[in-house]
Enzyme design. Structure first.
Site, PDB file in Angstrom:
ATOM      1  N   THR A   1       0.861  -1.178   0.000  1.00 46.16           N
ATOM      2  CA  THR A   1       0.000   0.000   0.000  1.00 46.16           C
ATOM      3  C   THR A   1       0.900   1.232   0.000  1.00 46.16           C
ATOM      4  O   THR A   1       2.020   1.173   0.516  1.00 46.16           O
ATOM      5  CB  THR A   1      -0.860  -0.025   1.284  1.00 46.16           C
ATOM      6  OG1 THR A   1      -1.833  -1.032   1.127  1.00 46.16           O
ATOM      7  CG2 THR A   1      -1.528   1.306   1.567  1.00 46.16           C
TER       8      THR A   1
ATOM      9  N   ARG B   1     -15.465  -5.360   0.263  1.00 44.12           N
ATOM     10  CA  ARG B   1     -14.816  -4.939   1.519  1.00 44.12           C
ATOM     11  C   ARG B   1     -14.123  -3.590   1.312  1.00 44.12           C
ATOM     12  O   ARG B   1     -13.423  -3.370   0.332  1.00 44.12           O
ATOM     13  CB  ARG B   1     -13.798  -5.996   1.935  1.00 44.12           C
ATOM     14  CG  ARG B   1     -13.024  -5.655   3.217  1.00 44.12           C
ATOM     15  CD  ARG B   1     -11.691  -5.033   2.933  1.00 44.12           C
ATOM     16  NE  ARG B   1     -10.845  -4.907   4.111  1.00 44.12           N
ATOM     17  CZ  ARG B   1      -9.671  -4.292   4.122  1.00 44.12           C
ATOM     18  NH1 ARG B   1      -9.201  -3.752   3.024  1.00 44.12           N
ATOM     19  NH2 ARG B   1      -8.962  -4.214   5.221  1.00 44.12           N
ATOM     20  N   VAL B   2     -14.316  -2.691   2.247  1.00 43.51           N
ATOM     21  CA  VAL B   2     -13.642  -1.390   2.186  1.00 43.51           C
ATOM     22  C   VAL B   2     -12.698  -1.299   3.380  1.00 43.51           C
ATOM     23  O   VAL B   2     -13.080  -1.633   4.510  1.00 43.51           O
ATOM     24  CB  VAL B   2     -14.667  -0.230   2.222  1.00 43.51           C
ATOM     25  CG1 VAL B   2     -13.968   1.110   2.344  1.00 43.51           C
ATOM     26  CG2 VAL B   2     -15.540  -0.264   0.970  1.00 43.51           C
ATOM     27  N   GLY B   3     -11.485  -0.858   3.152  1.00 41.48           N
ATOM     28  CA  GLY B   3     -10.495  -0.775   4.223  1.00 41.48           C
ATOM     29  C   GLY B   3     -10.201   0.652   4.646  1.00 41.48           C
ATOM     30  O   GLY B   3     -10.831   1.611   4.176  1.00 41.48           O
ATOM     31  N   ASP B   4      -9.229   0.768   5.520  1.00 40.55           N
ATOM     32  CA  ASP B   4      -8.875   2.065   6.087  1.00 40.55           C
ATOM     33  C   ASP B   4      -8.356   3.054   5.046  1.00 40.55           C
ATOM     34  O   ASP B   4      -8.418   4.257   5.249  1.00 40.55           O
ATOM     35  CB  ASP B   4      -7.814   1.881   7.170  1.00 40.55           C
ATOM     36  CG  ASP B   4      -6.553   1.242   6.606  1.00 40.55           C
ATOM     37  OD1 ASP B   4      -6.663   0.137   6.017  1.00 40.55           O
ATOM     38  OD2 ASP B   4      -5.472   1.841   6.728  1.00 40.55           O
TER      39      ASP B   4
ATOM     40  N   THR C   1      -0.995   2.335   7.097  1.00 40.05           N
ATOM     41  CA  THR C   1      -1.050   1.123   6.281  1.00 40.05           C
ATOM     42  C   THR C   1      -1.015  -0.078   7.217  1.00 40.05           C
ATOM     43  O   THR C   1      -0.573   0.038   8.354  1.00 40.05           O
ATOM     44  CB  THR C   1       0.143   1.084   5.307  1.00 40.05           C
ATOM     45  OG1 THR C   1       0.255  -0.242   4.749  1.00 40.05           O
ATOM     46  CG2 THR C   1       1.470   1.390   5.994  1.00 40.05           C
ATOM     47  N   GLY C   2      -1.467  -1.218   6.723  1.00 44.03           N
ATOM     48  CA  GLY C   2      -1.453  -2.415   7.555  1.00 44.03           C
ATOM     49  C   GLY C   2      -2.829  -3.033   7.634  1.00 44.03           C
ATOM     50  O   GLY C   2      -3.617  -2.926   6.688  1.00 44.03           O
ATOM     51  N   HIS C   3      -3.141  -3.652   8.752  1.00 46.10           N
ATOM     52  CA  HIS C   3      -4.410  -4.368   8.899  1.00 46.10           C
ATOM     53  C   HIS C   3      -5.547  -3.369   9.057  1.00 46.10           C
ATOM     54  O   HIS C   3      -5.739  -2.772  10.118  1.00 46.10           O
ATOM     55  CB  HIS C   3      -4.305  -5.312  10.097  1.00 46.10           C
ATOM     56  CG  HIS C   3      -5.392  -6.325  10.132  1.00 46.10           C
ATOM     57  ND1 HIS C   3      -5.494  -7.264  11.121  1.00 46.10           N
ATOM     58  CD2 HIS C   3      -6.438  -6.554   9.292  1.00 46.10           C
ATOM     59  CE1 HIS C   3      -6.559  -8.026  10.880  1.00 46.10           C
ATOM     60  NE2 HIS C   3      -7.136  -7.607   9.786  1.00 46.10           N
ATOM     61  N   GLY C   4      -6.309  -3.190   7.988  1.00 44.41           N
ATOM     62  CA  GLY C   4      -7.268  -2.092   7.908  1.00 44.41           C
ATOM     63  C   GLY C   4      -8.377  -2.119   8.943  1.00 44.41           C
ATOM     64  O   GLY C   4      -8.818  -1.064   9.409  1.00 44.41           O
TER      65      GLY C   4
HETATM   66  N1  ASP Z   1      -4.531  -1.015   5.064  1.00 49.53           N
HETATM   67  C1  ASP Z   1      -4.851  -1.720   3.850  1.00 49.53           C
HETATM   68  C2  ASP Z   1      -6.189  -2.386   3.998  1.00 49.53           C
HETATM   69  O1  ASP Z   1      -6.461  -2.992   5.016  1.00 49.53           O
HETATM   70  C3  ASP Z   1      -3.831  -2.725   3.450  1.00 49.53           C
HETATM   71  C4  ASP Z   1      -2.397  -2.263   3.573  1.00 49.53           C
HETATM   72  O2  ASP Z   1      -2.123  -1.179   4.030  1.00 49.53           O
HETATM   73  O3  ASP Z   1      -1.510  -3.001   3.163  1.00 49.53           O
HETATM   74  O4  ASP Z   1      -6.948  -2.330   3.069  1.00 49.53           O
END
Ligand code: ASP
Length: 310
Positions: free
Chosen positions: A170, A198-201, A220-223
């Site tokens: 990301t 699915r919608v993320g952060d 970034t990371g686990h949304g």
């Molecule tokens: N944060 C993003 C999501 O969960 C993924 C990522 O940052 O790698 O959609």
């Protein structure tokens, strides 16, 4: 004095020379604009576009694929005057960050999703593209095979989880221009093998992206936990009291306490940039005072430790 920091995602990877090349190109694209007196929003967009066009990163071309094998991008952008725009589950626009900016500048809304977002991008004249890269199609086949073999993967146990990496790669930017405006921007294909829709952060203002007159961040990371903890808003709120470095340190505590992986970069009104992560790896590049700094962070070199480069 302007400054910019760009990141290439936090997740289960060890960043290498190719990440560095891509991030340096992105940071330079933004810096050239800032150094000539251009705006933070132009700089942030330009930097994100470079990374969206690079198949190495999980944004634009090269985005993770959903369980159904499609690209559904999330992107958002926010300025220190509280203007903001985002797109979610966008399928076809070549550069989702441009669509997010157009939502901010041309609509009365903050977030457009799905078919409506695609239609909006098309009507605004943004070029469409098939964003599925060869690498992502190959990974998708591999993951489907794992699913068929009954393997459980991290983060999505409820669908016999199929993301043993998070959406690594990301991209995001936090930039300050010479006029004192801050822009924060994030763009992502989201989690690999996510459910369609699915919608993320990355699309959500206050989660993956947030900016105020005193600071801006891209996460970034686990949304899902990033959204539950409104991490972007929390980081920027704390930065007002304690400065961006300590604020990021504080968000790392949240991630470590609640056991979720994420990374974050930020800039504050005096041009200081900061970063941190709780995942295995994260990569970022900053430019300030014509000084370029590259960070290819792994948990071995900096276990959950925030960094700074002001
Ligand atoms: N944060 C993003 C999501 O969960 C993924 C990522 O940052 O790698 O959609």
């Amino acid at each position: 004095m302007p400054s910019i920091i760009v990141h290439g995602g936090a997740g289960a990877y060890d960043p290498g020379a190719e990440h560095e090349r891509g991030l340096v190109a992105a940071a330079r694209a933004g810096w050239v604009i800032l150094a000539e007196g251009g705006s933070a929003v132009d700089a942030a967009e330009a930097a994100v576009v470079v990374m969206e066009d690079d198949p190495l990163f999980n944004a634009g071309y090269g985005s993770s694929l959903t369980l159904a094998g499609a690209v559904e991008c999330d992107a958002s952008i926010m300025l220190s005057d509280y203007s903001a725009g985002g797109v979610a589950a966008l399928r076809a626009a070549k550069n989702p960050i441009r669509a997010a900016r157009l939502v901010m500048e041309r609509t009365d809304h903050v977030l457009l999703a799905g078919a409506g977002a695609d239609e909006f991008a098309g009507r605004m004249g943004l070029p469409a593209a098939d964003l599925r890269s060869e690498r992502r199609l190959r990974l998708h086949e591999e993951n489907l095979a794992k699913l068929c073999a009954g393997e459980d993967l991290k983060f999505m146990p409820r669908i016999r989880g199929l993301a043993d990496e998070m959406g690594i790669g990301t991209v995001g930017v936090a930039a300050l221009d010479a006029g004192g405006t801050i822009a924060a921007a994030t763009s992502t294909g989201g989690l690999m093998m996510k459910l369609p829709g699915r919608v993320g952060d990355g699309a959500v203002i206050g989660a993956g992206t947030y900016a105020t007159p005193w600071a801006g961040v891209s996460a970034t990371g686990h949304g899902e936990p990033i959204m539950r903890h409104a991490l972007g808003k929390v980081a920027v709120g704390a930065a007002r009291e304690m400065g961006i470095r300590q604020a990021i340190e504080m968000t790392l505590e949240i991630g470590l306490t609640h056991g979720f992986g994420f990374g974050i970069v930020g800039v504050e009104e005096n041009g200081a940039v900061a970063h941190g992560f709780t995942t295995q790896g994260m990569s970022w590049v900053s430019i300030r005072d014509w000084r370029l700094e590259t960070f290819l962070g792994t948990s071995e070199t900096e276990p959950g430790a925030p960094g700074d480069s002001d």
